[in-house]
Structures are given as C-alpha cells and as structure tokens.
Design an enzyme around this catalytic site. Sequence first.
Site, PDB file in Angstrom:
ATOM      1  N   SER A  62       0.835  -1.197   0.000  1.00  0.00           N
ATOM      2  CA  SER A  62       0.000   0.000   0.000  1.00  0.00           C
ATOM      3  C   SER A  62       0.878   1.258   0.000  1.00  0.00           C
ATOM      4  O   SER A  62       1.759   1.390  -0.828  1.00  0.00           O
ATOM      5  CB  SER A  62      -0.962  -0.056   1.199  1.00  0.00           C
ATOM      6  OG  SER A  62      -2.042   0.833   1.034  1.00  0.00           O
ATOM      7  N   ASP A 175      -5.205  -4.225  -2.645  1.00  0.00           N
ATOM      8  CA  ASP A 175      -4.240  -3.806  -1.617  1.00  0.00           C
ATOM      9  C   ASP A 175      -3.493  -4.999  -1.008  1.00  0.00           C
ATOM     10  O   ASP A 175      -4.100  -5.974  -0.560  1.00  0.00           O
ATOM     11  CB  ASP A 175      -5.012  -3.057  -0.522  1.00  0.00           C
ATOM     12  CG  ASP A 175      -4.114  -2.268   0.402  1.00  0.00           C
ATOM     13  OD1 ASP A 175      -3.146  -2.834   0.934  1.00  0.00           O
ATOM     14  OD2 ASP A 175      -4.395  -1.070   0.611  1.00  0.00           O
TER      15      ASP A 175
END
Length: 295
Positions: A62, A175
Amino acid sequence: MIMATNEGKSWWSRLFSAPAPPPKVSIGLALGGGFARGIAHVGVLRAFERNNIPIDCIGGVSAGAIIAAAYASGTSLDDIEATASRMNFKDVARWTLSLMGFAASERMESFLHQLLKVHTFEQMKTPLAIVASDLSTGLPVVFHRLGDVCLPVRASCSYPGLFKPIQHNGKFLVDGGVTMELPAKPLREMGATHIISVVLPAPEVAPDPANMLAVVNRCFQILQRRVEPEWRAISDVVLAPEVDAHSWDGFRGAKRLVEAGEQAAEAAIPTIRAWLEPPRRGAAKRSNPQRQFPR
C-alpha cells in the site's frame, strides 16, 4: 606404510581448520500501509541514512509500496518528502462510477513515473519487493526481480471498496495489506538475515465512523490485528511511529509524520548497530528477541 583414509583427513581437517565465518548481515526493511500516514516511512529512512545503517533490500504494501519503490529507485529522501507533502488524492486517483470501486488509479501511473528514477525491478538500486492480493485465491502476490514496478505499486495501493481492482495476467489484484500487512516474509526469502518492520498502528479504540469508508477502514484495521503475529514472528525489530493522531488523508501533516518516523527509528539505532558489529572471539551467543520501538 600407513595410508591416511578420507575419514582421517576429514577428522584432522575439522580439528585444525578455522571455524566458518558468520553469515554476512543483510538488513531488510518492510514498510506497511496507512495512506498519508505512510509519510512516516520517510523519517525512518532518514534516520537510517543519517546513522549509516545499510538497507540491503526493501519491501512495501500500500502506501509503503510507494515509499519503498521510490527509495529503491534512487529518489532522494528530500524529493520523496517534498512530493508527499504536496500530494493530494487527485494526484493519484479520479472519482468514477463503477461496480468495482469509487475511484480509478490510472493517474498513479504518471505520478510514479515522475517520482521514481527507474521503473523496472531489474533497474532498482536496492532489491525491491511489492505485495498485492489476489481476490480469486485470497493469497498474496509478490512482485520482485523482473518487470514493471508501477503496476504492482498501483495494485498494492488498490484499497478495496475505494479503488477499482487492477487486472493483471487474468487476476484481480487489490491492496497488499489484505493478505500481508508487512512484507517481512518476502524479504527473508530474498536473503535478509535481519528484518526491520515498520507498522503504522491504528488506534486501539476508534471513534464512531462518519461514513462508509470509515467503516471499511476500521474493519480492515481489525482484520489486520488478527494476522499481526504472522509478520511479527519473522521480524527482528518492529518500529511503530506514533501516527494515530493523523487522519488517513492528512498529507498536510507531512513534517510531523516524518518526525514521528525519525523518533521511532532513532530509538532502535543501538540495537541495529549491534547486528553490524563483528562478534567477539569467545563471546557467548546471545538470544535476539524481537523488540519494538517506541516501547
């Protein structure tokens, strides 16, 4: 005439040969996610650079994927911090109508091309690993060694419910923090003997959510706390900068976030320096339990 056997040679060789040298210390740095709070990673790297702590490989998920890729590509910490401090949502995303998410991340491609000095894994100055999550299998997908860096970073930043998933080789990727909060395991597999993991902790008790994204974000935080023992078991040092007072989109607080990262890293410097010191002859080998900073 007495003939020396292979067994005898082996015995004499073991008796008089010097002990094998200890393996060379190789430090891996694992950076976690946290949207704007990921700017704290810059402070961690700044403290290590100031104290001549070598980073032999780096990985991120991320927001940590952006910082890790920029650093590995050779972008200076000053440039990374300057870019982060003036960054806003529209630099990397645009709102869209889609059944898969509310925002598309094509703009992140050009953002990364400007931020990174080089754009493939084989060109990186420091070996790099980026982790995304496969929606079909529910497993982490680790990118390293070869190929484009920008698409894996986009995938690793594709927060479920907000960003549309990234399609790659027939997979829908989201993610990296969904399946691996900190990329400690890939760094160990890349040869790191010591792992420093930087987690951006969520508050123990969160305020009541004000919107849908706040609900999703808090659910995400709760789930990550459940799998925390997995990456902690692989880490030698855990840095937890005090960033819980900063909001997910608090880019204007960049200076304070960098300072929080620096403070956490500075506290760990004596422990990390001890790894780099040559072992003293005859000194007893000490256990090395995981430590977290700040305590």
